[in-house]
Write an enzyme that holds these catalytic residues in place. Structure first.
Site, PDB file in Angstrom:
ATOM      1  N   THR A  77     -31.123 -34.066   7.045  1.00 23.81           N
ATOM      2  CA  THR A  77     -32.088 -32.742   7.551  1.00 23.81           C
ATOM      3  C   THR A  77     -33.362 -33.562   8.290  1.00 23.81           C
ATOM      4  O   THR A  77     -34.014 -34.272   7.634  1.00 23.81           O
ATOM      5  CB  THR A  77     -32.204 -32.047   6.227  1.00 23.81           C
ATOM      6  OG1 THR A  77     -32.402 -33.201   5.734  1.00 23.81           O
ATOM      7  CG2 THR A  77     -30.971 -31.486   5.961  1.00 23.81           C
ATOM      8  N   THR A  78     -34.113 -32.431   8.840  1.00 27.05           N
ATOM      9  CA  THR A  78     -35.509 -32.703   9.185  1.00 27.05           C
ATOM     10  C   THR A  78     -36.050 -32.664   8.129  1.00 27.05           C
ATOM     11  O   THR A  78     -36.673 -31.555   7.444  1.00 27.05           O
ATOM     12  CB  THR A  78     -35.873 -31.622  10.420  1.00 27.05           C
ATOM     13  OG1 THR A  78     -34.536 -32.105  11.118  1.00 27.05           O
ATOM     14  CG2 THR A  78     -37.408 -31.669  10.735  1.00 27.05           C
TER      15      THR A  78
END
Length: 261
Positions: free
Chosen positions: A36-37
């Site tokens: 995930t960012t």
């Protein structure tokens, strides 16, 4: 069957390929790129951490997914990659912070804790029978007179940034940071910059329930995670400010496609 040049050199972490690469470390970096960012932005009065939690099912309780952790009163981290690996590193970092307090009667420095974590990561690239940590950490905090933001790599490398991102959306975030980051922005402006990068990279699909924000300021030197209500307020602001801009870009794109046809 003839073996490709790579085969055999990724079987153990201690074996270099003929061109000087450690394939297991590169595979660990790939685990981070698929994560995930997470983003960190340094402001003149503190640091912001932002993570877009990836919810794969509507049956998952969003609050059970934790990607931002507090290490000490003045330090927090955001993670991307293998969450279990990140949790082990967070536990180690918390112990290091407490050992420093017991030994020296003062809070640990942000750079000191970052280097200790990276030293530990590096040992897992050097000995047989182990594998590299498949996670990267953004370490944010405040020292005596300045905010600090560090990015750690699975190899044990360490870099300090004004603004950076890790995970799947890194490239999109970095383009916006390169264009819009200003050294004199305050915490509020830094949060909005991170929200703008997230809003743009997800094409407006921003949900307060799946977003984590953490801040630490020079004023109170206390890292904290924002409540869902506070996050929702920033989501509303960024939607209001950017909806017209996104609509214009979409209209221009459609017009261009019609012209090409």
């Amino acid at each position: 069957m003839q073996m490709t040049p790579q085969m055999g050199y990724d079987r153990a972490i201690t074996v270099f390929s003929p061109d000087g690469r450690l394939f297991q470390v590169e595979y660990a970096r790939e685990a981070v790129k698929r994560g995930t960012t997470a983003a960190g932005i340094k402001a003149k009065d503190g640091v912001v951490l932002l993570v877009d939690k990836r919810i794969t099912s509507r049956l998952i309780e969003a609050e059970s997914i934790e990607k931002i952790f507090q290490i000490d009163d003045h330090i927090g981290v955001a993670t991307s990659g293998l969450v279990a690996d990140a949790r082990a590193l967070v536990d180690r970092a918390r112990v290091e912070a407490q050992v420093n307090m017991v030994s020296y009667d003062e809070p640990i420095g942000v750079e000191v804790i970052a280097k200790k974590i990276c030293d530990h990561k590096q040992t897992y690239t050097q000995y047989g029978g182990v594998r590299p940590y498949g996670t990267a950490l953004l370490i944010a905090g405040v020292d005596d007179s300045s905010p600090r933001l560090f990015e750690t790599d699975p190899s044990g490398a360490l870099l300090e940034y004004k603004a950076t991102a890790i995970g799947a959306g890194r490239n999109a975030f970095m383009e916006i940071f390169e264009a819009d980051y200003k050294a004199d922005m305050d915490i509020d402006a830094a949060i909005m910059l991170g929200m703008k990068a997230l809003y743009t990279s997800t094409e407006g699909k921003v949900d307060a329930a799946t977003l984590e924000l953490g801040v630490v300021t020079l004023e109170d030197r206390q890292f904290r995670k924002l409540s869902e209500e506070e996050v929702a307020a920033f989501v509303s602001r960024v939607r209001e400010e950017l909806k017209d801009e996104v609509k214009e870009e979409k209209d221009e794109s459609e017009s261009q496609e019609e012209t090409n046809e």
